[in-house]
Write a protein that holds these residues in place. Structure first.
Motif, PDB file in Angstrom:
ATOM      1  N   HIS A  56      40.563  46.064  52.703  1.00  0.00           N
ATOM      2  CA  HIS A  56      40.798  45.312  51.456  1.00  0.00           C
ATOM      3  C   HIS A  56      40.077  45.967  50.281  1.00  0.00           C
ATOM      4  O   HIS A  56      40.595  46.001  49.159  1.00  0.00           O
TER       5      HIS A  56
ATOM      6  N   SER B  96      42.100  48.922  49.179  1.00  0.00           N
ATOM      7  CA  SER B  96      43.272  48.452  48.439  1.00  0.00           C
ATOM      8  C   SER B  96      42.891  48.006  47.030  1.00  0.00           C
ATOM      9  O   SER B  96      43.576  48.313  46.052  1.00  0.00           O
TER      10      SER B  96
ATOM     11  N   LYS C 257      42.289  50.914  44.734  1.00  0.00           N
ATOM     12  CA  LYS C 257      43.536  51.575  44.323  1.00  0.00           C
ATOM     13  C   LYS C 257      44.173  50.869  43.128  1.00  0.00           C
ATOM     14  O   LYS C 257      44.764  51.507  42.261  1.00  0.00           O
TER      15      LYS C 257
ATOM     16  N   ASP D 181      42.120  41.401  46.206  1.00  0.00           N
ATOM     17  CA  ASP D 181      41.730  42.177  47.385  1.00  0.00           C
ATOM     18  C   ASP D 181      40.219  42.159  47.615  1.00  0.00           C
ATOM     19  O   ASP D 181      39.752  42.065  48.760  1.00  0.00           O
TER      20      ASP D 181
END
Length: 322
Positions: A16, A19, A22, A43
């Motif tokens: 998580h 993510s 990102k 996230d």
């Protein structure tokens, strides 16, 4: 909870976090010119939950701080404040009082900034009480709680609940009294008196004035105790008379009369720590010896007449605090 479960949750948390990071990246080639803070926060929140289940506080702190930063970027300061409050609790559990205080103050500032002054007060007060009431609480924890309660008072007195704010000072004075830090407790009792005097609350001045006298007698300070007994004439004449007799009996070395007064209901029914202080109040050995040598001439005749107000009981309710 076994190691396998913790390892699984920690791994999920790491995924998580990757993510979330990102979502914060930008790319000219993908025409992504600004970070997606909302998606990143979601996230990071999931990662925080995983790390909490895995009991990995360091990673949980990192996830909470990243999520808080995202909420701040999207003007969701209340959610930012709640996450930073969580960080303060993590540092409490790590027994790092310095960082704990740093982040609870940051959380309170964010609550205040978004107009949630009651929450700003409550987050500090909750943390302070948890530090004091923990089964593993040490003197360091209790003194940290006192510092936080003083801060809570400053924040809370401008909120919609000033009576709760001053109760934080009351709580702090009792912690200090339990640690036998009489000087520090007296300082807070004085601040409490000034507050109630400013808002003109006689019923609470009755209680705080009594505490002030007990502390000064414990410290063998007769002049400020007598000054307070004179101030109490404007609050309750009967209690003022009782305090005056107590001070004189204490100064004379009349332990019997001191004990008789402090076992009266005005003293016994006050807060536990102050009731204990009154019950254990001891005159100095030198004063008691002089008193006995002089024939033990007690002030008890005036006390027995009822002029000191021992029969009077004052009840308090929540409205009295405001």
């Amino acid at each position: 909870m076994d190691d396998k479960f913790r390892s699984k949750k920690c791994s999920e948390g790491d995924s998580h976090m990757q993510s979330g990071n990102k979502w914060l990246e930008t790319s000219i080639w993908k025409l992504k010119t600004s970070p997606d803070y909302d998606s990143a926060a979601a996230d990071f929140d999931k990662a925080l939950t995983c790390y909490k289940l895995a009991k990995d506080m360091d990673k949980a702190i990192d996830a909470a701080m990243k999520s808080a930063e995202c909420y701040l970027k999207t003007s969701q300061e209340f959610h930012c404040a709640k996450l930073i409050e969580q960080v303060a609790l993590f540092y409490r559990d790590k027994n790092d009082m310095k960082m704990c205080c740093k982040y609870i103050e940051q959380s309170s500032n964010h609550y205040t900034s978004c107009g949630e002054i009651d929450s700003a007060f409550q987050c500090i007060e909750r943390l302070a009480k948890s530090l004091d009431q923990s089964s593993s609480s040490t003197e360091l924890h209790k003194m940290t709680a006192v510092a936080l309660l003083k801060k809570a008072f400053e924040v809370g007195k401008i909120s919609n609940r000033p009576h709760e704010a001053v109760s934080a000072l009351d709580y702090a004075s009792k912690i200090l009294l339990s640690l036998k830090k009489y000087e520090e407790s007296l300082e807070i009792v004085e601040r409490t008196w000034n507050f109630y005097e400013e808002v003109n609350n006689p019923k609470m001045l009755f209680r705080v004035g009594l505490h002030f006298v007990l502390l000064n007698l414990q410290l063998q300070r007769f002049e400020p105790a007598l000054e307070m007994s004179q101030k109490m004439l404007n609050v309750d004449e009967e209690l003022a008379g009782e305090l005056n007799v107590l001070i004189k009996a204490f100064e004379m070395g009349d332990q019997k009369l001191v004990s008789k007064i402090t076992m009266g209901q005005n003293f016994v029914y006050t807060e536990n720590e102050f009731a204990k202080l009154g019950a254990n109040l001891k005159v100095s050995e030198s004063a008691e010896e002089i008193f006995v040598r002089n024939g033990s001439r007690s002030l008890d005749s005036g006390f027995a007449s009822g002029s000191t107000g021992m029969s009077r009981e004052v009840e308090f309710d929540e409205d009295d605090l405001s």
